[in-house]
Scaffold this active site. Structure first.
Site, PDB file in Angstrom:
ATOM      1  N   LEU A 103       0.585  -1.058   0.273  1.00  0.00           N
ATOM      2  CA  LEU A 103      -0.074  -0.385   0.055  1.00  0.00           C
ATOM      3  C   LEU A 103       0.380   1.064  -0.110  1.00  0.00           C
ATOM      4  O   LEU A 103       1.496   1.535   0.543  1.00  0.00           O
ATOM      5  CB  LEU A 103      -0.527  -0.010   1.435  1.00  0.00           C
ATOM      6  CG  LEU A 103      -1.870  -0.948   1.060  1.00  0.00           C
ATOM      7  CD1 LEU A 103      -2.603  -1.081   2.769  1.00  0.00           C
ATOM      8  CD2 LEU A 103      -3.188  -0.941   0.206  1.00  0.00           C
ATOM      9  N   ASP A 104       0.534   2.162  -0.927  1.00  0.00           N
ATOM     10  CA  ASP A 104       1.606   3.413  -0.218  1.00  0.00           C
ATOM     11  C   ASP A 104       1.032   4.325   0.742  1.00  0.00           C
ATOM     12  O   ASP A 104       0.217   3.801   1.243  1.00  0.00           O
ATOM     13  CB  ASP A 104       0.738   4.433  -2.356  1.00  0.00           C
ATOM     14  CG  ASP A 104      -0.612   4.663  -2.176  1.00  0.00           C
ATOM     15  OD1 ASP A 104      -0.987   5.256  -0.815  1.00  0.00           O
ATOM     16  OD2 ASP A 104      -0.536   4.483  -2.891  1.00  0.00           O
ATOM     17  N   LYS A 105       1.888   5.241   0.336  1.00  0.00           N
ATOM     18  CA  LYS A 105       3.066   6.452   1.995  1.00  0.00           C
ATOM     19  C   LYS A 105       1.044   6.704   2.107  1.00  0.00           C
ATOM     20  O   LYS A 105       0.892   6.729   3.472  1.00  0.00           O
ATOM     21  CB  LYS A 105       3.380   6.787   1.938  1.00  0.00           C
ATOM     22  CG  LYS A 105       3.746   8.048   2.898  1.00  0.00           C
ATOM     23  CD  LYS A 105       5.267   7.940   2.797  1.00  0.00           C
ATOM     24  CE  LYS A 105       5.465   9.563   4.118  1.00  0.00           C
ATOM     25  NZ  LYS A 105       6.104   9.769   3.221  1.00  0.00           N
ATOM     26  N   ASP A 106       0.313   7.240   1.033  1.00  0.00           N
ATOM     27  CA  ASP A 106      -0.803   7.773   1.449  1.00  0.00           C
ATOM     28  C   ASP A 106      -2.292   6.864   1.862  1.00  0.00           C
ATOM     29  O   ASP A 106      -3.250   7.460   2.075  1.00  0.00           O
ATOM     30  CB  ASP A 106      -1.474   8.775   0.314  1.00  0.00           C
ATOM     31  CG  ASP A 106      -0.521   9.994   0.399  1.00  0.00           C
ATOM     32  OD1 ASP A 106       0.108  10.359   1.281  1.00  0.00           O
ATOM     33  OD2 ASP A 106       0.445  10.415  -0.609  1.00  0.00           O
ATOM     34  N   THR A 107      -1.949   5.343   1.831  1.00  0.00           N
ATOM     35  CA  THR A 107      -3.327   4.113   1.414  1.00  0.00           C
ATOM     36  C   THR A 107      -3.027   4.296   2.953  1.00  0.00           C
ATOM     37  O   THR A 107      -2.092   3.115   3.539  1.00  0.00           O
ATOM     38  CB  THR A 107      -2.874   3.283   0.594  1.00  0.00           C
ATOM     39  OG1 THR A 107      -3.834   4.607  -0.274  1.00  0.00           O
ATOM     40  CG2 THR A 107      -4.512   2.618   1.013  1.00  0.00           C
TER      41      THR A 107
END
Length: 232
Positions: A103-107
């Site tokens: 999952l990306d940093k903002d998810t």
């Protein structure tokens, strides 16, 4: 059957040399009887350390509720990592623990953690067909034609040569939606919405295959049972 010193070291308890001291101190037992040798071959399920059964001797599988701001990498310099949320002993296991997919940093949301390579392959292979459901908040009101656009199976992402597989979009409210996909392309959900002119402002993964976060608190983890027929 595995050699005792190799077993405890691979599970992250200590180094192979340190097992000698644990055995001499009577802290390692086989069926309740203190062991006297560090290099004896044993069944991991018969061993206790300080009276406790060994943790996940057949391989580890856990669910983590990833908060926004954490990255799915072992590397330093990109901010706090998801591995800082896990028990320190897990990081000393061999093979090393890793996330299944990212999952990306903002998810935020559900991540699976394991040290079993075949599980990573099983869940992330292009042929795996594992459903993943996301809850997204968008920058403007959603429109009903999006449902069909995502479901048709011909949606193209910039820079890619093949369309996304059909995906199920449910419009929950004016600017929120639930999207279920079976692929795991780079930033796929954000890019799918962007291809149709929407920007994802918040993104949260609710499910991964048969697993769902339920009431697991943000930043917390819980152990899961291993699927049947897992090859270590």
């Amino acid at each position: 059957m595995r050699r005792l010193d190799q077993l405890l070291s691979s599970l992250g308890y200590c180094s192979r040399k340190e097992v000698v001291g644990l055995v001499k101190a009577g802290r390692v037992k086989l069926n309740g009887v203190p062991l006297t040798k560090h290099d004896v071959r044993v069944d991991p399920h018969t061993i206790t350390l300080d009276g406790e059964a060994l943790e996940a001797p057949d391989g580890l599988l856990a669910m983590l509720h990833k908060p926004v701001g954490y990255v799915c990498t072992h590397s330093d310099g990109e901010g706090p990592t998801i591995y800082e949320l896990l028990p320190a002993q897990w990081l000393d296991r061999n093979p090393a623990v890793t996330s299944i997919g990212r999952l990306d940093k903002d998810t935020s949301g559900l991540l699976l953690i394991t040290d079993i390579g075949t599980l990573v392959q099983r869940y992330t292979s292009p042929k795996a067909d594992v459903e993943k459901t996301y809850f997204a908040e968008l920058d403007r009101n959603l429109e009903p034609p999006l449902v069909e656009a995502f479901a048709k199976g011909d949606l193209m992402l910039r820079g890619e040569e093949r369309p996304c597989l059909p995906a199920k979009l449910e419009i929950v409210s004016a600017r929120t939606a639930r999207l279920t996909i079976t692929e795991g392309r780079y930033h796929q959900v954000r890019r799918m919405f962007a291809s149709q002119g929407w920007h994802v402002e918040k993104l949260h993964r609710e499910t991964f295959g048969s697993h769902t976060l339920g009431d697991l608190a943000e930043g917390e983890w819980q152990m899961l049972e291993l699927p049947a027929n897992v090859k270590l």
